[in-house]
Design a protein around this motif. Structure first.
Motif, PDB file in Angstrom:
ATOM      1  N   LEU A  55       0.841  -1.206   0.000  1.00  0.00           N
ATOM      2  CA  LEU A  55       0.000   0.000   0.000  1.00  0.00           C
ATOM      3  C   LEU A  55       0.874   1.253   0.000  1.00  0.00           C
ATOM      4  CD1 LEU A  55      -2.930  -0.943   2.427  1.00  0.00           C
ATOM      5  CD2 LEU A  55      -3.054  -0.541  -0.031  1.00  0.00           C
ATOM      6  N   ASN A  56       1.969   1.212   0.759  1.00  0.00           N
ATOM      7  CA  ASN A  56       2.896   2.356   0.735  1.00  0.00           C
ATOM      8  C   ASN A  56       3.485   2.545  -0.655  1.00  0.00           C
ATOM      9  OD1 ASN A  56       2.532   3.079   3.384  1.00  0.00           O
ATOM     10  ND2 ASN A  56       4.211   1.814   4.150  1.00  0.00           N
ATOM     11  N   GLU A  57       3.817   1.435  -1.299  1.00  0.00           N
ATOM     12  CA  GLU A  57       4.370   1.498  -2.649  1.00  0.00           C
ATOM     13  C   GLU A  57       3.341   2.094  -3.609  1.00  0.00           C
ATOM     14  OE1 GLU A  57       7.308   0.929  -3.738  1.00  0.00           O
ATOM     15  OE2 GLU A  57       7.020   0.822  -5.918  1.00  0.00           O
ATOM     16  N   LEU A  58       2.081   1.670  -3.438  1.00  0.00           N
ATOM     17  CA  LEU A  58       0.997   2.175  -4.277  1.00  0.00           C
ATOM     18  C   LEU A  58       0.858   3.685  -4.095  1.00  0.00           C
ATOM     19  CD1 LEU A  58      -0.839   0.422  -6.043  1.00  0.00           C
ATOM     20  CD2 LEU A  58      -2.528   0.430  -4.230  1.00  0.00           C
ATOM     21  N   ARG A  59       0.921   4.121  -2.839  1.00  0.00           N
ATOM     22  CA  ARG A  59       0.766   5.560  -2.550  1.00  0.00           C
ATOM     23  C   ARG A  59       1.938   6.353  -3.117  1.00  0.00           C
ATOM     24  NH1 ARG A  59      -0.860   3.742   3.389  1.00  0.00           N
ATOM     25  NH2 ARG A  59      -2.992   3.130   2.905  1.00  0.00           N
ATOM     26  N   ARG A  60       3.149   5.772  -3.003  1.00  0.00           N
ATOM     27  CA  ARG A  60       4.318   6.450  -3.591  1.00  0.00           C
ATOM     28  C   ARG A  60       4.128   6.592  -5.092  1.00  0.00           C
ATOM     29  NH1 ARG A  60       7.465   3.733   0.313  1.00  0.00           N
ATOM     30  NH2 ARG A  60       7.652   1.896  -0.991  1.00  0.00           N
ATOM     31  N   GLY A  61       3.607   5.528  -5.740  1.00  0.00           N
ATOM     32  CA  GLY A  61       3.384   5.545  -7.188  1.00  0.00           C
ATOM     33  C   GLY A  61       2.340   6.573  -7.566  1.00  0.00           C
ATOM     34  N   GLU A  62       1.276   6.665  -6.750  1.00  0.00           N
ATOM     35  CA  GLU A  62       0.224   7.645  -7.038  1.00  0.00           C
ATOM     36  C   GLU A  62       0.750   9.061  -6.877  1.00  0.00           C
ATOM     37  OE1 GLU A  62      -2.833   6.384  -4.422  1.00  0.00           O
ATOM     38  OE2 GLU A  62      -3.502   4.776  -5.751  1.00  0.00           O
ATOM     39  N   GLN A  63       1.587   9.263  -5.845  1.00  0.00           N
ATOM     40  CA  GLN A  63       2.164  10.596  -5.654  1.00  0.00           C
ATOM     41  C   GLN A  63       3.044  10.967  -6.837  1.00  0.00           C
ATOM     42  OE1 GLN A  63       4.134  10.325  -1.908  1.00  0.00           O
ATOM     43  NE2 GLN A  63       2.277  10.681  -0.720  1.00  0.00           N
ATOM     44  N   ALA A  64       3.832   9.986  -7.304  1.00  0.00           N
ATOM     45  CA  ALA A  64       4.712  10.249  -8.448  1.00  0.00           C
ATOM     46  C   ALA A  64       3.886  10.543  -9.688  1.00  0.00           C
ATOM     47  CB  ALA A  64       5.628   9.050  -8.682  1.00  0.00           C
ATOM     48  N   ALA A  65       2.768   9.794  -9.859  1.00  0.00           N
ATOM     49  CA  ALA A  65       1.918  10.014 -11.032  1.00  0.00           C
ATOM     50  C   ALA A  65       1.298  11.408 -10.980  1.00  0.00           C
ATOM     51  CB  ALA A  65       0.826   8.953 -11.077  1.00  0.00           C
ATOM     52  N   ARG A  66       0.904  11.839  -9.759  1.00  0.00           N
ATOM     53  CA  ARG A  66       0.324  13.192  -9.633  1.00  0.00           C
ATOM     54  C   ARG A  66       1.376  14.255  -9.955  1.00  0.00           C
ATOM     55  NH1 ARG A  66      -2.830  11.046  -5.422  1.00  0.00           N
ATOM     56  NH2 ARG A  66      -1.302  11.514  -3.841  1.00  0.00           N
ATOM     57  N   ARG A  67       2.626  13.997  -9.484  1.00  0.00           N
ATOM     58  CA  ARG A  67       3.700  14.956  -9.807  1.00  0.00           C
ATOM     59  C   ARG A  67       3.909  15.022 -11.306  1.00  0.00           C
ATOM     60  NH1 ARG A  67       6.293  12.814  -5.283  1.00  0.00           N
ATOM     61  NH2 ARG A  67       7.509  11.394  -6.563  1.00  0.00           N
ATOM     62  N   ASP A  68       3.898  13.842 -11.969  1.00  0.00           N
ATOM     63  CA  ASP A  68       4.088  13.800 -13.419  1.00  0.00           C
ATOM     64  C   ASP A  68       2.958  14.524 -14.129  1.00  0.00           C
ATOM     65  OD1 ASP A  68       6.344  12.383 -12.983  1.00  0.00           O
ATOM     66  OD2 ASP A  68       5.539  10.441 -13.609  1.00  0.00           O
ATOM     67  N   ALA A  69       1.716  14.318 -13.623  1.00  0.00           N
ATOM     68  CA  ALA A  69       0.553  14.940 -14.261  1.00  0.00           C
ATOM     69  C   ALA A  69       0.644  16.463 -14.149  1.00  0.00           C
ATOM     70  CB  ALA A  69      -0.731  14.433 -13.609  1.00  0.00           C
ATOM     71  N   ARG A  70       1.136  16.939 -12.985  1.00  0.00           N
ATOM     72  CA  ARG A  70       1.290  18.391 -12.813  1.00  0.00           C
ATOM     73  C   ARG A  70       2.356  18.935 -13.747  1.00  0.00           C
ATOM     74  NH1 ARG A  70       0.405  17.492  -7.229  1.00  0.00           N
ATOM     75  NH2 ARG A  70       2.609  17.342  -6.823  1.00  0.00           N
TER      76      ARG A  70
END
Lengths: 153, 196
Positions: B83-98
């Motif tokens: 779950l932590n890995e998933l959250r890290r991935g989502e945070q990275a995806a949000r950074r990429d989207a921004r």
């Protein structure tokens, strides 16, 4: 008639207690809609059985793990120190500093007393005696008139 | 715990039997890699995560109490880690989207791990792809409960212990995930449009 929802999934998963299972099965016997929902769900879940088997870990997976474990254990003391939270380290550091201060002050005092013992002759100078912080003014007065006192029988 | 040979092995490891840990690793490594792959869909990364889980198990072993089944102890560590890995991935995806200009559409096929491998294509790739899309759609708690139930074979009670929640909460998580899965996988069911 109250239809079954969560219980339907739990029934398929064999996760109902006997009494609850009997109640849900009795409902299914009388409700075509819930029976259809059960059959659709069970059929969709059965599709998961046709998924390809997950791949084996790659060659060397176990060896790489034990190499990582060995590295982790070798780094453990340094890592453990780094991981110590500051809320534990700060009081330790403060206590250490206080102890160093007490020891330092004590040593300085002992050094000062040893110095005075070794250089008593210097203390014949009233200026020098006055410069020593914890000497009373009357002592300075005595030192200033040592000649007179020494001449006194 | 009585009747749990893996728990006995972990207790033996607590007493200094290194071979007991090795046996646990051999028994559970493959399932753990598969479990982690459901969260990252990248075999190399899944292996790293599975190794992380066993490193954590090694560290946590002295704290193991035989009141818990070994499997729930292991999957509690694994679920939290994934779950932590998933959250890290989502945070990275949000950074990429921004960072991505608004007029540049996101290329889903270019996302890491989302493209089917040749092996998946060859062996029922469409179904595997549908399951990947399904898991991506599920909220994280539903996803981990669904994976533990459908792929790792844990009971509702074991999942509740692994996720540190109640059995009724697990029942609800799995039901909601299963409703979504029934819709997503309907084409692959007997009588559906696609049979892989």
């Amino acid at each position: 008639m109250t239809h079954v929802g969560e219980e339907l999934t739990a029934l398929i998963d064999g996760a109902l207690a006997p009494a609850e299972r009997e109640r849900v099965e009795a409902h299914l016997a009388a409700c075509a809609g819930c029976r259809a929902a059960r059959d659709r769900t069970a059929a969709a879940l059965a599709a998961l059985d046709r998924l390809p088997a997950p791949p084996e870990p790659s060659p060397g997976f176990e060896q790489r793990f034990y190499a990582r474990l060995a590295r982790q254990r070798a780094d453990a003391p340094r890592g453990a120190l780094r991981r110590l939270p500051w809320r534990f380290l700060a009081p330790l550091a403060a206590a250490g500093a206080a102890a160093a201060l007490v020891v330092g002050v004590g040593l300085r005092e002992r050094h000062r007393q040893a110095f005075i013992a070794d250089h008593l002759d210097l203390f014949e100078s009233p200026e020098l005696v006055a410069s020593v912080g914890d000497v009373a003014p009357q002592d300075v007065e005595v030192v200033a008139h040592l000649d007179e006192l020494e001449g006194t029988p | 715990m009585v009747g749990d040979p893996d728990a006995e092995l972990l207790l033996a490891f607590q007493r200094g039997d290194a071979a007991a840990f090795r046996t646990l690793f051999e028994r559970h490594a493959r399932a753990m890699v598969a479990f982690c792959n459901h969260f990252v869909r990248n075999p190399a990364r899944a292996e790293e995560l599975a190794q992380d889980v066993f490193l954590k198990l090694h560290q946590a072993a002295p704290r193991y109490q035989p009141t818990a089944r070994f499997k729930t102890f292991l999957y509690r560590i694994a679920s939290n880690h994934c779950l932590n890995e998933l959250r890290r991935g989502e945070q990275a995806a949000r950074r990429d989207a921004r960072a991505r200009p608004d007029d540049e559409p996101e290329d889903l096929d270019a996302l890491p791990g989302s493209a089917p491998t040749p092996e998946q294509e060859a062996a029922g790739g469409a179904l595997a792809r549908a399951v990947e899309v399904l898991l991506d759609r599920l909220p994280e708690k539903q996803r981990v409960a669904f994976v533990l139930c459908r792929f790792q074979g844990l009971s509702y009670e074991e999942i509740a212990a692994a996720l540190d929640t109640s059995v009724p909460a697990v029942k609800s998580l799995i039901h909601r995930a299963t409703v979504t899965a029934a819709e997503a996988l309907a084409p692959f069911a007997p009588g559906g449009e696609v049979l892989s």
